[in-house]
Design an enzyme around this catalytic site. Structure first.
Site, PDB file in Angstrom:
ATOM      1  N   LYS A   1      -5.740  -5.135   1.990  1.00  0.00           N
ATOM      2  CA  LYS A   1      -4.466  -5.845   1.811  1.00  0.00           C
ATOM      3  C   LYS A   1      -4.462  -7.180   2.533  1.00  0.00           C
ATOM      4  O   LYS A   1      -3.910  -8.156   2.031  1.00  0.00           O
ATOM      5  CB  LYS A   1      -3.294  -4.966   2.251  1.00  0.00           C
ATOM      6  CG  LYS A   1      -3.099  -3.800   1.299  1.00  0.00           C
ATOM      7  CD  LYS A   1      -1.848  -3.001   1.565  1.00  0.00           C
ATOM      8  CE  LYS A   1      -1.702  -1.929   0.483  1.00  0.00           C
ATOM      9  NZ  LYS A   1      -0.744  -0.904   0.785  1.00  0.00           N
TER      10      LYS A   1
ATOM     11  N   LYS B   1      -8.163   2.515  -8.346  1.00  0.00           N
ATOM     12  CA  LYS B   1      -7.095   3.528  -8.408  1.00  0.00           C
ATOM     13  C   LYS B   1      -5.852   2.957  -9.091  1.00  0.00           C
ATOM     14  O   LYS B   1      -5.597   1.750  -9.006  1.00  0.00           O
ATOM     15  CB  LYS B   1      -6.778   4.072  -7.013  1.00  0.00           C
ATOM     16  CG  LYS B   1      -6.056   3.107  -6.128  1.00  0.00           C
ATOM     17  CD  LYS B   1      -5.570   3.734  -4.842  1.00  0.00           C
ATOM     18  CE  LYS B   1      -4.822   2.649  -4.089  1.00  0.00           C
ATOM     19  NZ  LYS B   1      -4.363   2.925  -2.796  1.00  0.00           N
TER      20      LYS B   1
ATOM     21  N   LYS C   1       0.728   0.677  -7.737  1.00  0.00           N
ATOM     22  CA  LYS C   1       1.960  -0.028  -8.086  1.00  0.00           C
ATOM     23  C   LYS C   1       1.902  -1.484  -7.651  1.00  0.00           C
ATOM     24  O   LYS C   1       2.681  -2.294  -8.104  1.00  0.00           O
ATOM     25  CB  LYS C   1       3.183   0.671  -7.499  1.00  0.00           C
ATOM     26  CG  LYS C   1       3.135   0.960  -6.027  1.00  0.00           C
ATOM     27  CD  LYS C   1       4.310   1.869  -5.629  1.00  0.00           C
ATOM     28  CE  LYS C   1       4.055   2.514  -4.286  1.00  0.00           C
ATOM     29  NZ  LYS C   1       4.947   3.602  -3.981  1.00  0.00           N
TER      30      LYS C   1
HETATM   31  P1  TYM Z   1       2.357   5.265  -1.260  1.00  0.00           P
HETATM   32  O1  TYM Z   1       3.806   4.950  -1.291  1.00  0.00           O
HETATM   33  O2  TYM Z   1       1.393   4.182  -1.602  1.00  0.00           O
HETATM   34  O3  TYM Z   1       2.036   6.481  -2.213  1.00  0.00           O
HETATM   35  C1  TYM Z   1       2.785   7.699  -2.196  1.00  0.00           C
HETATM   36  C2  TYM Z   1       1.854   8.874  -2.470  1.00  0.00           C
HETATM   37  O4  TYM Z   1       1.189   8.679  -3.729  1.00  0.00           O
HETATM   38  C3  TYM Z   1      -0.214   8.855  -3.549  1.00  0.00           C
HETATM   39  N1  TYM Z   1      -0.933   7.985  -4.503  1.00  0.00           N
HETATM   40  C4  TYM Z   1      -1.877   8.425  -5.344  1.00  0.00           C
HETATM   41  N2  TYM Z   1      -2.386   9.649  -5.576  1.00  0.00           N
HETATM   42  C5  TYM Z   1      -3.332   9.755  -6.547  1.00  0.00           C
HETATM   43  N3  TYM Z   1      -3.787   8.704  -7.278  1.00  0.00           N
HETATM   44  C6  TYM Z   1      -3.311   7.451  -7.072  1.00  0.00           C
HETATM   45  N4  TYM Z   1      -3.747   6.440  -7.813  1.00  0.00           N
HETATM   46  C7  TYM Z   1      -2.312   7.270  -6.076  1.00  0.00           C
HETATM   47  N5  TYM Z   1      -1.620   6.188  -5.625  1.00  0.00           N
HETATM   48  C8  TYM Z   1      -0.792   6.645  -4.664  1.00  0.00           C
HETATM   49  C9  TYM Z   1      -0.480   8.436  -2.109  1.00  0.00           C
HETATM   50  O5  TYM Z   1      -1.692   8.969  -1.628  1.00  0.00           O
HETATM   51  C10 TYM Z   1       0.738   8.990  -1.406  1.00  0.00           C
HETATM   52  O6  TYM Z   1       0.552  10.358  -1.085  1.00  0.00           O
HETATM   53  N6  TYM Z   1       1.300   5.126   3.645  1.00  0.00           N
HETATM   54  C11 TYM Z   1       1.870   5.928   2.574  1.00  0.00           C
HETATM   55  C12 TYM Z   1       3.311   6.318   2.794  1.00  0.00           C
HETATM   56  C13 TYM Z   1       3.574   7.022   4.084  1.00  0.00           C
HETATM   57  C14 TYM Z   1       3.262   8.370   4.377  1.00  0.00           C
HETATM   58  C15 TYM Z   1       3.756   8.585   5.689  1.00  0.00           C
HETATM   59  C16 TYM Z   1       2.622   9.394   3.666  1.00  0.00           C
HETATM   60  C17 TYM Z   1       4.193   6.490   5.173  1.00  0.00           C
HETATM   61  N7  TYM Z   1       4.314   7.443   6.131  1.00  0.00           N
HETATM   62  C18 TYM Z   1       3.608   9.834   6.326  1.00  0.00           C
HETATM   63  C19 TYM Z   1       2.476  10.620   4.305  1.00  0.00           C
HETATM   64  C20 TYM Z   1       2.967  10.838   5.595  1.00  0.00           C
HETATM   65  C21 TYM Z   1       1.833   5.124   1.280  1.00  0.00           C
HETATM   66  O7  TYM Z   1       1.789   3.923   1.293  1.00  0.00           O
HETATM   67  O8  TYM Z   1       1.962   5.884   0.155  1.00  0.00           O
END
Ligand code: TYM
Length: 329
Positions: free
Chosen positions: A111, A192, A195
């Site tokens: 990023k 992957k 969004k």
């Molecule tokens: P975020 O908001 O990017 O994504 C939310 C969840 O979706 C999963 N994900 C995917 N799984 C499979 N294939 C994909 N292409 C894909 N894109 C996204 C992510 O793995 C995630 O589980 N840092 C985290 C948010 C967060 C969090 C936390 C998660 C903040 N604090 C504490 C768990 C526990 C994030 O940016 O997810």
């Protein structure tokens, strides 16, 4: 009882990767574990946000989570910024994580390479994520594969804190789905589904209608040898379709491959499975948007419930690290 915690950022639109990698498993987990889920709005602030849009996206995301099947009678659903305990614990996490560890996070490297403005928050983001997880005494963190490194760092921080200051935190572990942990872009199956990337035709969005979903699957990139087999390295496009079909129908990608000899029917069935999964969710979402006041009320109740454990954990962590209790001031 096992305690589950996970979060999702209110940026952009929810896509099929979020759903299959995380959200549908949150729905299952809520029935077998004490589950807490969070709209992690503070995480969205690592890049500049339009305030009105952030508010709208956060509310919309909460409504999507309810529409997907989170039941506030069964689990706890709240917004991260409603609990000051998350940010309060973050400082203790930042002082326990090393600069080297934070520098090695691949998401930060990716990023920050692309961003024109690299905020301090983008660098310390994993410390906030560690606070999110540890403040709820979490045993399990259901996430997609891209969060692996962040959860590993959370474990390391918890272990280091516990060994320096005495047992304070539960050491959590990540859980990944058997299919769908890494949903790839339909147009570029080596990246992957995401969004933040601007790959509209390769990303299935939460609110795509059936015709759009069919068209995106029909145009999905495959390969020339026309053999249906799960082999991520040799056949990334076909393997992605099998992962999606498997995840959407509760099977492994290998099981999903059985019976297919051509790409056309595989694409059509993957599209049909996704349409069937999304349809009822989209209908519930439309109902929920009619009454945002009700969602706001549910979120307030969720925050009050989540605070019970979070405030106890923060008090314990502050005492163990040697901060004077405010009552003796
Ligand atoms: P975020 O908001 O990017 O994504 C939310 C969840 O979706 C999963 N994900 C995917 N799984 C499979 N294939 C994909 N292409 C894909 N894109 C996204 C992510 O793995 C995630 O589980 N840092 C985290 C948010 C967060 C969090 C936390 C998660 C903040 N604090 C504490 C768990 C526990 C994030 O940016 O997810």
């Amino acid at each position: 009882m096992t305690r589950v915690f996970s979060g999702i950022k209110p940026t952009g639109n929810v896509h099929l990767g979020n759903l299959l990698g995380a959200l549908v498993h949150w729905v299952d987990d809520q029935h077998r574990a004490e589950s807490t889920y969070c709209v992690v709005d503070l995480h969205a602030l690592t890049v500049p946000q339009d305030p009105a849009e952030l508010r709208a996206t956060s509310m919309r995301l909460a409504q999507i989570l309810l529409a997907v099947g989170l039941d506030p009678e069964v689990c706890t659903l709240f917004v991260q910024s409603h609990l000051t305990e998350h940010t309060e614990l973050t400082w203790l996490m930042e002082c326990t994580a090393s600069y080297g560890e934070l520098s090695r996070m691949t998401q930060f490297k990716d990023k920050s390479d692309k961003a024109a403005f690299v905020s301090g928050g983008l660098f310390t983001y994993p410390a906030l994520m560690a606070a999110d997880i540890l403040v709820h005494d979490t045993d399990e963190v259901p996430v997609g594969d891209d969060q692996r490194q962040h959860v590993e760092l959370t474990r390391d921080i918890a272990e280091r804190f516990n060994s320096r200051y005495g047992t304070t935190f539960v050491v959590p572990r990540a859980t990944y789905p058997p299919a769908g942990a890494r949903v790839m872009d339909l147009q570029d199956p080596t990246s992957k589904m995401s969004k933040s990337e601007d790959t509209a035709s390769g990303t299935i969005l939460f609110d795509d209608d059936p015709t759009v979903i069919e068209r995106k699957f029909k145009r999905a990139v495959t390969d020339n040898d026309a053999e249906v087999r799960f082999d991520v390295a040799a056949k990334p496009g076909v393997s992605n379709l099998l992962s999606i079909l498997g995840a959407a129908t509760g099977r492994t990608p290998e099981q999903a491959a059985e019976g297919y000899t051509q790409y056309g029917p595989l694409k059509a069935d993957a599209a049909a499975a996704v349409i069937e999964l999304l349809g009822p969710m989209q209908a519930r979402f439309a109902e929920l948007t009619a009454d945002p006041g009700e969602t706001a009320r549910l979120l307030a109740a969720g925050a009050a419930k989540a605070r019970e454990v979070a405030s106890t954990t923060v008090t314990r962590a502050k005492a163990n690290i040697g901060l004077l209790p405010s009552s003796s001031a």
